[in-house]
Structure formats: structure tokens, C-alpha cells
Design an enzyme around this catalytic site. Structure first.
Site, PDB file in Angstrom:
ATOM      1  N   HIS A 102       0.849  -1.186   0.000  1.00 30.29           N
ATOM      2  CA  HIS A 102       0.000   0.000   0.000  1.00 30.29           C
ATOM      3  C   HIS A 102       0.891   1.244   0.000  1.00 30.29           C
ATOM      4  CE1 HIS A 102      -3.616  -2.338   1.792  1.00 30.29           C
ATOM      5  NE2 HIS A 102      -3.677  -2.291   0.476  1.00 30.29           N
ATOM      6  N   ASP A 150      -4.370  -6.144  -7.846  1.00 33.54           N
ATOM      7  CA  ASP A 150      -4.573  -7.127  -6.778  1.00 33.54           C
ATOM      8  C   ASP A 150      -5.358  -8.325  -7.313  1.00 33.54           C
ATOM      9  OD1 ASP A 150      -3.262  -5.502  -4.911  1.00 33.54           O
ATOM     10  OD2 ASP A 150      -5.115  -4.515  -4.306  1.00 33.54           O
ATOM     11  N   LYS A 172       5.123   1.568   0.761  1.00 31.50           N
ATOM     12  CA  LYS A 172       5.998   1.366  -0.401  1.00 31.50           C
ATOM     13  C   LYS A 172       7.473   1.594  -0.063  1.00 31.50           C
ATOM     14  CE  LYS A 172       2.569   2.133  -4.006  1.00 31.50           C
ATOM     15  NZ  LYS A 172       2.054   0.793  -3.919  1.00 31.50           N
ATOM     16  N   THR A 211       2.407  -5.435  -8.243  1.00 30.17           N
ATOM     17  CA  THR A 211       1.451  -4.475  -8.757  1.00 30.17           C
ATOM     18  C   THR A 211       2.246  -3.304  -9.334  1.00 30.17           C
ATOM     19  OG1 THR A 211       1.251  -3.689  -6.476  1.00 30.17           O
ATOM     20  CG2 THR A 211      -0.505  -5.130  -7.293  1.00 30.17           C
ATOM     21  N   GLY A 212       1.620  -2.557 -10.231  1.00 31.18           N
ATOM     22  CA  GLY A 212       2.317  -1.587 -11.065  1.00 31.18           C
ATOM     23  C   GLY A 212       3.203  -0.579 -10.383  1.00 31.18           C
TER      24      GLY A 212
END
EC number: 4.2.3.3
Length: 122
Positions: A8, A60, A12, A34-35
Site C-alpha cells: 500500500h 490485486d 511502499k 502491482t504496477g
């Protein structure tokens, strides 16, 4: 080993530090993320990461699909439990799939460090 890396927004930086700390180990495995998380990891390390969409845009769910199809062996998902997430149903579904398909999941840095230490010992 096929490993997913997710974090999240408020986690990060912690994920980036985790990947730096364990870069030698992680470089021997196939990584997915995830990106935004994956992009930041690649900017700060020499790791090659296969990118999915950003979490709120379906990333996700893409990781969840990989779990359901037996394409992931381990998930590191640094969650922010103090901030409401707009895609919380996707997050819950991903966590549930880890349980359904018996995929090891670390949701914080301490657990992730323990996983890596254990795996290095094998």
C-alpha cells in the site's frame, strides 16, 4: 520460486527497503508486483519485476488470479491497516485466496524477514 510483491502507498518505502536488504536472494527468483510498487522497486534496485496493473486498477485481482491458477509460491503484501483502501474488497479477496490455496503470505516487514531468513537456510 515465484514471488509477488505488493505494498500500500504508505508501505511502499518499507517494501523498497526490504527488497534492497534482500536483493541478492530475490534476484534468484521470478518476481511479480502491482504496477506502482514494482516500478518503484525497479527504480531503486537491479531487480527485474514482472508488472501487473496498479492495485486499485485491478492489479490485486491479477495477483489473485495467479494464486488461484497455481502461478505464485509466496506473497509479500505490506498492508497499511490504518488507512482505508478504496479497493479493500480486492485486498480481502487476495488474502482469502492465499488461505484457500495455501500460499504463504507475509503482510508486514517482520514476517517477510522471517520468511527470507528461513528460505535462505534451506
Amino acid at each position: 520460486m515465484r514471488i509477488a510483491l505488493i505494498a500500500h502507498d504508505k508501505k511502499k518505502d518499507l517494501m523498497i527497503q526490504f527488497t534492497k536488504d534482500h536483493e541478492d536472494y530475490l534476484s534468484n527468483h521470478t518476481l511479480y508486483a502491482t504496477g506502482t510498487t514494482g516500478t518503484r522497486i525497479m527504480e531503486h534496485t537491479k531487480l527485474k519485476v514482472n508488472l501487473k496493473k496498479s492495485g486499485p486498477l485491478g492489479g490485486d485481482q491479477e495477483i489473485g488470479s495467479m494464486i488461484a491458477n497455481g502461478k505464485l509460491d509466496l506473497v509479500f503484501f505490506f498492508r497499511d491497516p490504518l488507512t482505508a483502501q478504496p479497493h479493500e474488497p480486492d485486498v480481502s479477496a487476495l488474502l482469502r485466496l492465499c488461505d484457500v490455496y495455501d500460499v504463504p503470505l507475509a503482510t508486514n516487514n517482520a514476517a517477510a524477514d522471517l520468511f527470507i531468513k528461513h528460505l535462505k537456510g534451506k
